[in-house]
Structure formats: C-alpha cells, structure tokens
Enzyme design. Structure first.
Site, PDB file in Angstrom:
ATOM      1  CE  LYS A 100      -2.387  -1.469   3.561  1.00  0.00           C
ATOM      2  NZ  LYS A 100      -1.659  -2.666   3.669  1.00  0.00           N
ATOM      3  CB  THR A 101       3.597   2.291   2.169  1.00  0.00           C
ATOM      4  OG1 THR A 101       2.882   2.327   3.204  1.00  0.00           O
ATOM      5  CG2 THR A 101       4.652   3.605   2.350  1.00  0.00           C
ATOM      6  CG  ASP A 154       0.091   3.738   6.289  1.00  0.00           C
ATOM      7  OD1 ASP A 154      -0.737   3.085   5.834  1.00  0.00           O
ATOM      8  OD2 ASP A 154       1.258   3.301   6.849  1.00  0.00           O
ATOM      9  CB  THR A 163      -4.436  -3.249   8.187  1.00  0.00           C
ATOM     10  OG1 THR A 163      -4.747  -2.269   9.458  1.00  0.00           O
ATOM     11  CG2 THR A 163      -3.054  -2.896   7.340  1.00  0.00           C
ATOM     12  NE  ARG A 167       5.844  -4.040   5.685  1.00  0.00           N
ATOM     13  CZ  ARG A 167       4.852  -3.553   6.081  1.00  0.00           C
ATOM     14  NH1 ARG A 167       4.061  -3.866   7.168  1.00  0.00           N
ATOM     15  NH2 ARG A 167       4.388  -2.283   5.482  1.00  0.00           N
TER      16      ARG A 167
END
Length: 366
Positions: free
Chosen positions: A96-97, A141, A190, A249
């Site tokens: 997402k980032t 975020d 999330t 990640r």
C-alpha cells in the site's frame, strides 16, 4: 496567505489543550515543519525502504491493480486534472505504501506523508492541506485511525477542495472559507470496515491488495538481491519465497536475514542450503510458520487432541494473551488451512497433523 495564517491560528486555538500557551512561532502545531509534514519522521525510514520500487514498471504482482491505475493516471494526465482520490486496503506488507510513493512519481508530482494515528486534532491536518500544490498527493496511512473531528475537514477538502473554519464564538462568530489547490488523497488501511461510510464513499478509486504467489515473491527476492549486491539463484529465491507467507515485506525481511547469515557463516555465498539453515535458525519452517505458530498447533494437538478447544483455554495453557493468538497467530493458520474455527472451538486440520508429524486422533473433526 493571510487567510491561511488566520486559519492555522484559529484551528490551533480551537484544539490547543493549553489555552494560555502561545502557539509556535511558525503557526504550525508542534512536531510538523513548514513543509507540511512531508519530511521523514524521527524514527527514520523503514528497513526495507531502499528496496521499494520507484516506478510501476519495477513492481511485481498486483498486475490487475496496476493496470487500472495506469488507465486512471493516463486519463487524468490527458485531461490535465488531478488523479481521483484512492483508497488501498488489505493486510500489512502487501504494497500500500509502495503504491502511494510510486503514483506521485508516475504523475510527476510531489507527495506528503502522514499517519492517521498521528493526527489527533484538526490543527494537525491543516499544515498538510494548506501546503498541497495543484495535482500533488497527500498520503494518509492507517486512515481508519483518523478521529471523527478530522474527518469533517476531509469531507469538504476531498469534494470541494476547501475547508471551512469558524472564527470567534457566539454572535460574533464568522466562517472563513479557505480554498485549497486540487490534490489527490491516497488512503491506506488494514481495516477497511472501520472506515465510516461518508469517508469511504468519497474515494473514487478503491483497490484491495491480495496475496502474492510464490513466483512473484521469488521474482521480488531476485530483484532485491541485486539491489543488495548479493547473488541469489532462482532455487534459493524459491526457498525464501516459500517461507514468506505470500507477503513481500516478509520476503524482504527473510532476504536481509539470509544475507547477514551468509556473510557471517558462508563467506557471503547464498545457496539453497544456506537459506534453509538461516531460516531454520530463526524458527521459520518450510510453510512459513514460526515458533509461536507451531507452539499453538502443538498445544492444540497435544493437550486438546486437536480440538475443538476454546481460544481462552489455549491461551491460558500457552501462557499467552488470547488477543495475541487471535490477531497474530490464527490468521495465517486459518489461511494456510491448518486451523478451522467452529462454534465449539478451534480444530486442527489433517494438514496440520501432517505438517507437525503427529498422528491424527481416531475421530471425526466436527
């Protein structure tokens, strides 16, 4: 410019917990610079920040999302308009980032980055809004953690590119309408279900990020190994991908650990057996389960004969918080089909017994 200073002063005074104190000299709330919050936080960049793609052509996976975003970006550039507001939702670590940093690059514009947990009052949001330039991006975020008072300012900012600020009180009160440059808000969460409907509906584009395949993760490992100046063959990349829970990640984290292990134990040589030894050392098995995951399954099978067993009973037996098990351990076990939830409690599946090398009890799982 005068209107912007008056707006900042008004909101600061409205949300200042110490009315007798003086506002900062620059008119901004503490901890935010004149750039509107676009600087890196004091915590520094994330460990895998240098591994993030810089352009969409460098991204692996989420190809359907990328294709739709390319169409939206191309259309906005043809019209000469800002890109529509975008909401990304999905589990942590799926990009997402990364999308929020790549999109401004594709649009040839700037980006400011904020976190919903750090926005406590309207005065915290105002510097970001008053410093947006035409077509720039504001990324928030964990946007589901934004308080309701700040949402009220986001509504008009997103729809009409303005904010309305009340100056004064009672009969002497007046409203200041502060115009903003048209901008793009990108939100990431999330927990999309925690967003209020009015805020969620103001995003023209909403994308859900899904899990990555083994081949996609292996490709990510191979690409990032070149950035780290280490040689990783496809077989070794597959070993890391298998133990990364379908999450980029985690794949990056595993790769960084394998690099450290190889440099310390194998003169920097990264082979499949080295990857396996490195990940075994930190308790990551071939399905991606860690020590806590296996301890959960072991307790369920050894003490409760595979279930059904209540979550609290398992938690007390393991001496672990039930919230920890429910939020951190069970999601991956459920997704991996090693655990099922029933009204009677948790049950270990045949696949779980096979993975743990335990004999399944002679009774149906019901």
């Amino acid at each position: 410019m005068i209107d912007r200073l008056m707006a900042r002063e008004a909101i600061y005074q409205q949300s200042n917990p110490d009315p007798g104190g003086d506002p900062p000299e620059d008119g901004l709330p503490p901890g935010i610079g004149a750039a509107g919050g676009g600087e890196e936080s004091n915590d520094g960049p994330e460990p895998d920040a240098n591994l993030r793609p810089q352009r969409m052509t460098e991204m692996v996976g989420q190809q359907d999302v990328i294709e739709r975003l390319r169409i939206a970006i191309d259309a906005a550039q043809v019209r000469g308009e800002p890109l529509g507001h975008i909401l990304f939702d999905g589990p942590p670590g799926l990009g997402k980032t990364t999308f929020a940093t790549v999109i401004p690059t594709e649009m040839n514009t700037t980006v400011q980055m904020a976190n919903g947990a750090g926005l406590k009052a309207p005065r915290d949001l105002l510097p970001y809004l008053t410093n947006v330039s035409r077509g720039s991006v504001l990324f928030i975020d964990e946007i589901h953690r934004v308080p309701r008072a700040i949402e009220e300012y986001l509504y008009t900012a997103m729809e009409d590119f303005r904010i309305d600020i009340v100056l004064g009180e009672g009969v002497n009160a007046r409203t200041l309408n502060l115009s903003l440059e048209p901008f793009t808000l990108i939100g990431a969460t999330t927990r999309a279900g925690m967003l209020t409907a009015p805020l969620r509906d103001r995003f023209q584009i909403r994308e859900h990020l899904g899990w990555y395949t083994r081949n996609e993760l292996a490709e990510i490992v191979l690409r990032n190994s070149k950035k780290l100046n280490i040689e990783v063959d496809p077989i070794s990349a597959g070993v890391i991908a298998d133990r990364s829970r379908s999450t980029p990640r985690l794949a990056n984290n595993r790769l960084l650990w394998v690099r450290d292990y190889a440099q310390s134990k194998a003169n920097g040589n990264v082979e499949a057996r080295i990857c396996e030894a490195a990940l075994d050392m930190i308790g990551i098995d071939n399905l991606g389960l860690d020590k806590q995951d296996r301890n959960y399954l072991d307790t369920l099978m050894r003490v409760f004969l595979g279930g059904p067993a209540g979550l609290d009973a398992i938690a007390h037996t393991m001496n672990v918080s039930s919230d920890t098990l429910e939020d951190e351990v069970e999601p991956f076990l459920l997704r991996s089909e090693l655990l099922v939830r029933t009204r009677r409690g948790r049950l270990a599946t045949p696949k779980a017994f096979e993975h743990m090398k335990r004999e399944m009890p002679d009774r149906p799982l019901s």
